[in-house]
Design an enzyme around this catalytic site. Structure first.
Site, mmCIF file in Angstrom:
data_model
loop_
_atom_site.group_PDB
_atom_site.id
_atom_site.type_symbol
_atom_site.label_atom_id
_atom_site.label_comp_id
_atom_site.label_asym_id
_atom_site.label_seq_id
_atom_site.Cartn_x
_atom_site.Cartn_y
_atom_site.Cartn_z
ATOM 1 N N VAL A 127 -9.761 -26.517 -35.122
ATOM 2 C CA VAL A 127 -9.345 -25.602 -36.182
ATOM 3 C C VAL A 127 -10.362 -25.608 -37.326
ATOM 4 C CG1 VAL A 127 -7.555 -25.104 -37.882
ATOM 5 C CG2 VAL A 127 -6.914 -25.798 -35.576
ATOM 6 N N ALA A 130 -13.280 -23.567 -36.296
ATOM 7 C CA ALA A 130 -12.949 -22.140 -36.371
ATOM 8 C C ALA A 130 -12.987 -21.646 -37.818
ATOM 9 C CB ALA A 130 -11.573 -21.891 -35.760
ATOM 10 N N TYR A 131 -12.540 -22.477 -38.728
ATOM 11 C CA TYR A 131 -12.568 -22.133 -40.156
ATOM 12 C C TYR A 131 -14.006 -21.939 -40.632
ATOM 13 C CZ TYR A 131 -12.420 -22.977 -45.212
ATOM 14 O OH TYR A 131 -12.608 -22.899 -46.573
ATOM 15 N N VAL A 132 -14.863 -22.897 -40.304
ATOM 16 C CA VAL A 132 -16.267 -22.806 -40.709
ATOM 17 C C VAL A 132 -16.923 -21.567 -40.104
ATOM 18 C CG1 VAL A 132 -18.526 -23.923 -40.537
ATOM 19 C CG2 VAL A 132 -16.493 -25.288 -41.075
#
Length: 220
Positions: A127, A130-132
């Site tokens: 997660v 995915a955020y980065v």
């Protein structure tokens, strides 16, 4: 000024709304959940309900029309999965930039995160990765697409809820460290007032330079 804040119920957004309202601006908070209306009103902002994950660019443009500036402060938030990092942190950011351009609102401040241009360490949480990736994609969209915008990308370090210090380090080469959400909001206000920060990507952490001085130093 009329300042539209996407992600208007977020921790930075509410702080920003209070600062803007206190100095006589008219913050408008775009919120997905109508239950958040009172929180936004209490912060001094006008609530506007719209789901950035579902809205068309035309619908969002209508909400932004007539603004002097837009701040993208939305995020999927803790507890959300990888899919929502893409739909909020990337796609909603790009949607907001396109809507601002269509509405004729030149000034845009986009809140990103420090070090998103650097590779994610091997074995990092899915997660987080995915955020980065989502933040980087949103920043790349803004930098690479030929939108008629005076944008600034602000990349804070690790966010804290401690009281603001009023002192920061701000610049392209600033290393990762902590920064209070109070100080992030104060820097956004100063960026909105400083046209010389357009087309810049700025890292932000707490430091030793007063906010206004730090912003003026990177302008021009």
């Amino acid at each position: 000024m009329r300042i539209v804040i996407a992600g208007g119920h977020g921790k930075i957004a509410l702080r920003l709304a209070r600062l803007l309202a206190a100095r006589g601006d008219r913050p408008v908070a775009l919120i997905r959940n109508p239950d958040h209306t009172q929180d936004v009103v209490d912060a001094g902002a006008e609530p506007v309900v719209i789901d950035l994950e579902q809205a068309s660019v035309t619908e969002l443009t209508e909400k932004i029309m007539g603004a002097d500036a837009v701040v993208f402060a939305a995020g999927a938030g803790p507890g959300s999965g990888a899919a929502r990092k893409s739909t909020v942190d990337h796609k909603a950011a790009s949607l907001t930039a396109n809507a601002a351009a269509l509405a004729g609102v030149r000034r845009l401040v986009q809140i990103s995160a420090i070090n998103v241009d650097q590779p994610v360490p091997e074995g990092a949480d899915e997660v987080w990765a995915a955020y980065v990736a989502a933040k980087k994609a949103a920043d790349d969209d803004l930098k690479e697409h030929d939108l008629d915008l005076d944008w600034t990308i602000l990349r804070p370090g690790r966010l804290t809820d401690e009281a603001g210090t009023g002192q920061v380090d701000l610049g392209e080469a600033v290393e990762r460290h902590d920064v209070t959400r109070d100080d992030v909001a104060a820097v956004i206000v100063a960026l909105l007032d400083e046209p010389g920060t357009a087309k810049k990507v700025l890292n932000l952490v707490n430091g030793r330079t007063p906010v206004l001085e730090a912003v003026r130093a990177v302008a021009g």
